[in-house]
Design a protein around this motif. Structure first.
Motif, PDB file in Angstrom:
ATOM      1  N   PHE A 160      46.055  37.999  39.531  1.00  0.00           N
ATOM      2  CA  PHE A 160      46.169  36.665  40.165  1.00  0.00           C
ATOM      3  C   PHE A 160      47.027  35.741  39.305  1.00  0.00           C
ATOM      4  N   ARG A 169      28.234  33.543  39.378  1.00  0.00           N
ATOM      5  CA  ARG A 169      28.763  32.332  40.037  1.00  0.00           C
ATOM      6  C   ARG A 169      27.846  31.923  41.191  1.00  0.00           C
ATOM      7  N   THR A 224      40.836  42.799  35.448  1.00  0.00           N
ATOM      8  CA  THR A 224      40.712  42.824  36.907  1.00  0.00           C
ATOM      9  C   THR A 224      41.292  41.559  37.521  1.00  0.00           C
ATOM     10  N   CYS A 225      41.160  40.445  36.812  1.00  0.00           N
ATOM     11  CA  CYS A 225      41.620  39.164  37.367  1.00  0.00           C
ATOM     12  C   CYS A 225      43.078  38.853  37.044  1.00  0.00           C
ATOM     13  N   PRO A 276      35.536  32.044  43.545  1.00  0.00           N
ATOM     14  CA  PRO A 276      36.668  31.972  42.621  1.00  0.00           C
ATOM     15  C   PRO A 276      37.327  30.599  42.715  1.00  0.00           C
ATOM     16  N   CYS A 284      37.363  36.892  46.630  1.00  0.00           N
ATOM     17  CA  CYS A 284      37.328  38.076  45.776  1.00  0.00           C
ATOM     18  C   CYS A 284      35.909  38.344  45.254  1.00  0.00           C
ATOM     19  N   ARG A 285      35.521  39.638  45.270  1.00  0.00           N
ATOM     20  CA  ARG A 285      34.227  40.047  44.742  1.00  0.00           C
ATOM     21  C   ARG A 285      34.395  41.265  43.837  1.00  0.00           C
ATOM     22  N   ALA A 286      35.528  41.326  43.150  1.00  0.00           N
ATOM     23  CA  ALA A 286      35.863  42.534  42.393  1.00  0.00           C
ATOM     24  C   ALA A 286      35.051  42.704  41.110  1.00  0.00           C
ATOM     25  N   CYS A 287      34.465  41.625  40.581  1.00  0.00           N
ATOM     26  CA  CYS A 287      33.697  41.722  39.326  1.00  0.00           C
ATOM     27  C   CYS A 287      32.226  41.458  39.644  1.00  0.00           C
ATOM     28  N   LEU A 305      30.292  38.826  37.513  1.00  0.00           N
ATOM     29  CA  LEU A 305      30.737  37.442  37.678  1.00  0.00           C
ATOM     30  C   LEU A 305      30.379  36.901  39.059  1.00  0.00           C
ATOM     31  N   VAL A 306      30.454  37.756  40.063  1.00  0.00           N
ATOM     32  CA  VAL A 306      30.064  37.328  41.409  1.00  0.00           C
ATOM     33  C   VAL A 306      28.582  36.933  41.410  1.00  0.00           C
ATOM     34  N   ASN A 341      40.458  33.997  34.037  1.00  0.00           N
ATOM     35  CA  ASN A 341      39.475  34.471  35.025  1.00  0.00           C
ATOM     36  C   ASN A 341      39.154  33.350  35.990  1.00  0.00           C
ATOM     37  N   ARG A 342      39.018  33.684  37.257  1.00  0.00           N
ATOM     38  CA  ARG A 342      38.790  32.659  38.281  1.00  0.00           C
ATOM     39  C   ARG A 342      37.322  32.411  38.587  1.00  0.00           C
ATOM     40  N   CYS A 343      36.456  33.223  38.016  1.00  0.00           N
ATOM     41  CA  CYS A 343      35.025  33.034  38.263  1.00  0.00           C
ATOM     42  C   CYS A 343      34.312  32.716  36.953  1.00  0.00           C
TER      43      CYS A 343
HETATM   44  S1  SF4 Z   1      37.013  36.924  38.112  1.00  0.00           S
HETATM   45 FE1  SF4 Z   1      38.857  37.243  39.344  1.00  0.00          FE
HETATM   46  S2  SF4 Z   1      38.883  39.449  39.842  1.00  0.00           S
HETATM   47 FE2  SF4 Z   1      36.780  38.917  39.156  1.00  0.00          FE
HETATM   48  S3  SF4 Z   1      35.646  38.437  41.064  1.00  0.00           S
HETATM   49 FE3  SF4 Z   1      36.473  36.491  40.266  1.00  0.00          FE
HETATM   50  S4  SF4 Z   1      38.470  36.228  41.298  1.00  0.00           S
HETATM   51 FE4  SF4 Z   1      37.850  38.384  41.544  1.00  0.00          FE
END
Ligand code: SF4
Length: 214
Positions: free
Chosen positions: A124, A12, A120-121, A32, A2-5, A8-9, A104-106
């Motif tokens: 999941f 990380r 956004t997260c 993530p 996932c690269r939706a944010c 955060l991408v 949040n996963r990131c």
């Molecule tokens: S925090 Fe969640 S929604 Fe945002 S990029 Fe990471 S996995 Fe994707």
């Protein structure tokens, strides 16, 4: 994947590239961080997000930092884990009756996701809760996780009105789930004594009892 944010991408991946001196020889996960634990869990332990040099390095939630040491020690004391430490994805750790994940996963800069990044997260987390068919109790580590759990459960058809207030030891029934509050095992909270091992172990024992695990 996932690269939706975007923020955060970028963070990380920057942390994974630059590293810190004591982990300079390690390959960081930098992606993530998925949930981890027993697919038949009755208890879900929910954090905020992976730590930059913890989960974002090791690829397993609450693994490789002091918060994780504190948390897994208490899980082991309560019979949820086969060992008291969590250092890497291949360390042999097994969880029984419990599943670990985060809102949040990131890893976020300053450990603070924005509300938009949280939202956004959240799908999941909703999918994980839906997949845990035996789930009865969610232990929310901190107010952010408490809020995330309430939002995820609302999205799954269990709105809580009025919204329950977070506190250490707080309890609330949200649909079929009992929500338990616990201060986050951050270094700030554990070093200052705001959260002690007996306090965390008491919450986990309560979760164990409520979930029918004995
Ligand atoms: S925090 Fe969640 S929604 Fe945002 S990029 Fe990471 S996995 Fe994707």
């Amino acid at each position: 994947m996932c690269r939706a944010c975007p923020r955060l991408v970028a963070w990380r991946e920057q942390v994974a590239r630059e590293k810190i001196a004591r982990f300079a020889d390690q390959e960081y996960w930098g992606r993530p961080v998925p949930g981890f634990g027993d697919p038949h869990a009755r208890v879900l332990v929910l954090g905020l997000a992976p730590a930059a040099h913890g989960g974002n390095r090791t690829g397993r939630i609450f693994t490789g930092d002091r918060s994780g040491d504190f948390l897994y020690g208490s899980l082991h004391a309560n019979g949820f884990a086969n060992r008291p430490t969590s250092v890497s994805r291949d360390d042999g750790l097994r969880l029984r009756g419990v599943y670990m994940t985060a809102v949040n996963r990131c890893a976020p800069p300053g450990n603070r996701p924005t509300p938009k990044e949280r939202d956004t997260c959240l799908p999941f987390l909703e999918r994980e809760i839906r997949a845990l068919g035996d789930l009865r109790v969610v232990v929310a580590l901190g107010a952010f996780a408490w809020d995330g759990a309430v939002r995820a459960l609302a999205a799954l058809g269990h709105p809580a009105r009025p919204k329950p207030r977070f506190g250490h030891g707080a309890e609330a029934d949200v649909g079929p789930i009992r929500l338990l509050g616990c201060y986050h095992p951050s270094q700030q909270n554990t070093f200052t004594g705001k959260l002690t091992e007996p306090m965390l172990e008491a919450v986990l024992a309560r979760a164990r009892s409520l979930s029918g695990l004995g």
